[in-house]
Design a protein around this motif. Structure first.
Motif, PDB file in Angstrom:
ATOM      1  N   LYS A 131     -46.949 -68.346   1.302  1.00  0.00           N
ATOM      2  CA  LYS A 131     -45.695 -67.629   1.029  1.00  0.00           C
ATOM      3  C   LYS A 131     -45.833 -66.155   1.393  1.00  0.00           C
ATOM      4  O   LYS A 131     -44.915 -65.548   1.952  1.00  0.00           O
ATOM      5  CB  LYS A 131     -45.303 -67.801  -0.439  1.00  0.00           C
TER       6      LYS A 131
ATOM      7  N   TRP B   3     -32.671 -65.741  -0.513  1.00  0.00           N
ATOM      8  CA  TRP B   3     -33.738 -66.481   0.165  1.00  0.00           C
ATOM      9  C   TRP B   3     -35.114 -65.906  -0.101  1.00  0.00           C
ATOM     10  O   TRP B   3     -36.115 -66.605  -0.078  1.00  0.00           O
ATOM     11  CB  TRP B   3     -33.472 -66.541   1.675  1.00  0.00           C
TER      12      TRP B   3
ATOM     13  N   ARG C 145     -46.131 -78.072  -1.777  1.00  0.00           N
ATOM     14  CA  ARG C 145     -45.597 -76.713  -1.780  1.00  0.00           C
ATOM     15  C   ARG C 145     -46.390 -75.811  -0.862  1.00  0.00           C
ATOM     16  O   ARG C 145     -47.533 -76.096  -0.549  1.00  0.00           O
ATOM     17  CB  ARG C 145     -45.686 -76.127  -3.194  1.00  0.00           C
TER      18      ARG C 145
ATOM     19  N   ARG D 215     -35.691 -73.036  -2.013  1.00  0.00           N
ATOM     20  CA  ARG D 215     -36.505 -74.036  -1.307  1.00  0.00           C
ATOM     21  C   ARG D 215     -36.762 -75.258  -2.188  1.00  0.00           C
ATOM     22  O   ARG D 215     -37.264 -76.268  -1.730  1.00  0.00           O
ATOM     23  CB  ARG D 215     -37.852 -73.428  -0.916  1.00  0.00           C
TER      24      ARG D 215
ATOM     25  N   TRP E 252     -37.439 -67.489  -2.954  1.00  0.00           N
ATOM     26  CA  TRP E 252     -37.990 -68.821  -2.693  1.00  0.00           C
ATOM     27  C   TRP E 252     -37.402 -69.938  -3.551  1.00  0.00           C
ATOM     28  O   TRP E 252     -37.713 -71.107  -3.314  1.00  0.00           O
ATOM     29  CB  TRP E 252     -39.528 -68.829  -2.875  1.00  0.00           C
TER      30      TRP E 252
ATOM     31  N   PHE F  48     -29.558 -69.713  -0.103  1.00  0.00           N
ATOM     32  CA  PHE F  48     -30.157 -69.519   1.224  1.00  0.00           C
ATOM     33  C   PHE F  48     -29.725 -68.190   1.841  1.00  0.00           C
ATOM     34  O   PHE F  48     -30.492 -67.514   2.508  1.00  0.00           O
ATOM     35  CB  PHE F  48     -29.756 -70.678   2.142  1.00  0.00           C
TER      36      PHE F  48
END
Ligand code: B12
Length: 260
Positions: free
Chosen positions: A199, A179, A193, A185, A182, A175
């Motif tokens: 995104k 980050w 998703r 996640r 992705w 994170f």
């Protein structure tokens, strides 16, 4: 919450989260939930709808198997079904009727219902100058929508251990340091998703998002308070260029893109 979706809507149960410490702080050690204070747990109760939505179908489908305690077996069946459908959560269940060898209940269902906000637990100490003297008066929980027409079925808890130290480090480092790619996640396999399009939108700095959407704008002085989120004002009616029309037009669905 996945647990709620699995059993609440279709089967007449309700699920309420609470922190174990909220309950344990009110109780003497003999009644403590055997979990660290910060643990998140869930109280499960059955509503009037459970009888038709869960019990009757259960009785019909289990008519060839011995039923000794139909309601408890039905509740156990549904919680087992949820546990099997979500193996990564490794849920453990403590039922309301479970006791230690000394007959002490493993959970004080009414206290858990109270702290989770599921129901209000009225006890004799809630009555000013109670009139009962030394007589034992049992408390009762009242649900805001069902009054007394519900039953507390148990507490669902995650495994005692939780993710390993290494897994926690990976999660937090993902994170903080990675980050943008992705992958962090996906710490739990997502049921849904973000599309590549979504995104792209959330990867775009906020100041450039309107331009990405093709919404024409004229920038005035950016805010000096949050320079990373420059404040812009519209001075023209937003226009939708061809490139963005497929994103914004309700008649055109965005292209479906595979997940990462
Ligand atoms: C043992 C038990 C019984 C026993 C003893 C009943 C009693 N209350 O003394 C018997 C067999 C008699 C019984 C009968 C019934 N029971 Co019963 N029973 C239980 C059981 C298994 C444990 C209760 C218990 O022993 N508590 C221990 C005592 C000491 O706890 P306590 O009084 O709450 O005291 C604690 C709190 O005061 C706390 N505390 C202190 N300060 C504060 C402050 C706050 C804010 C809070 C939240 C707590 C708190 O500390 C104390 C402990 O030190 C629970 C299920 C469970 N797992 O909890 C069901 C349960 C209480 N029973 C229930 C029911 C429905 C019944 C019956 C109506 C069943 C029936 N159809 O006949 C009858 C009612 C009879 C009656 N008047 O109690 C329901 C109550 C639902 C509700 N709406 O509240 C429960 C929750 C079961 C369930 N699955 O829903 N029961």
């Amino acid at each position: 919450m996945i647990l709620s979706r699995e059993i609440e809507w279709a089967f007449g149960f309700e699920v309420y989260p609470f922190q174990v410490a909220w309950c344990n702080e009110l109780l003497p050690p003999a009644f403590h939930l055997p979990l660290p204070g910060p643990t998140l747990a869930f109280l499960v109760l059955s509503t009037p709808a459970m009888f038709d939505q869960a019990l009757k179908p259960f009785l019909q489908s289990h008519h060839l198997q011995p039923l000794t305690d139909p309601v408890n077996q039905c509740v156990a069946y549904h919680l087992r079904r949820v546990r099997q459908s979500l193996p990564e959560l490794q849920m453990e269940v403590i039922a309301d009727y479970e006791v230690y060898p000394n007959w002490c209940p493993k959970i004080l269902a009414q206290a858990a219902a109270h702290v989770s906000g599921a129901a209000y637990y009225y006890q004799c100490q809630d009555v000013e100058a109670d009139p009962w003297g030394t007589q034992h008066i049992a408390g009762v929980c009242i649900h805001p929508r069902f009054g007394g027409l519900f039953a507390i079925r148990g507490v669902v808890k995650p495994p005692d251990s939780g993710p390993s130290r290494a897994a926690r480090i990976t999660l937090l480092e993902g994170f903080n340091f990675h980050w943008h790619d992705w992958t962090n996640r996906d710490a739990v396999t997502p049921q849904e998703r973000y599309s590549e399009e979504q995104k792209t939108y959330f990867s775009t700095p906020p100041a450039q998002r309107l331009a990405l959407l093709g919404l024409a704008q004229t920038k005035e002085e950016p805010s000096t308070i949050f320079p990373e989120f420059p404040f812009t004002t519209f001075t023209k009616k937003p226009q939708i260029p061809n490139s963005a029309r497929s994103w914004l037009s309700p008649s055109v669905s965005p292209p479906i893109s595979p997940g990462p």
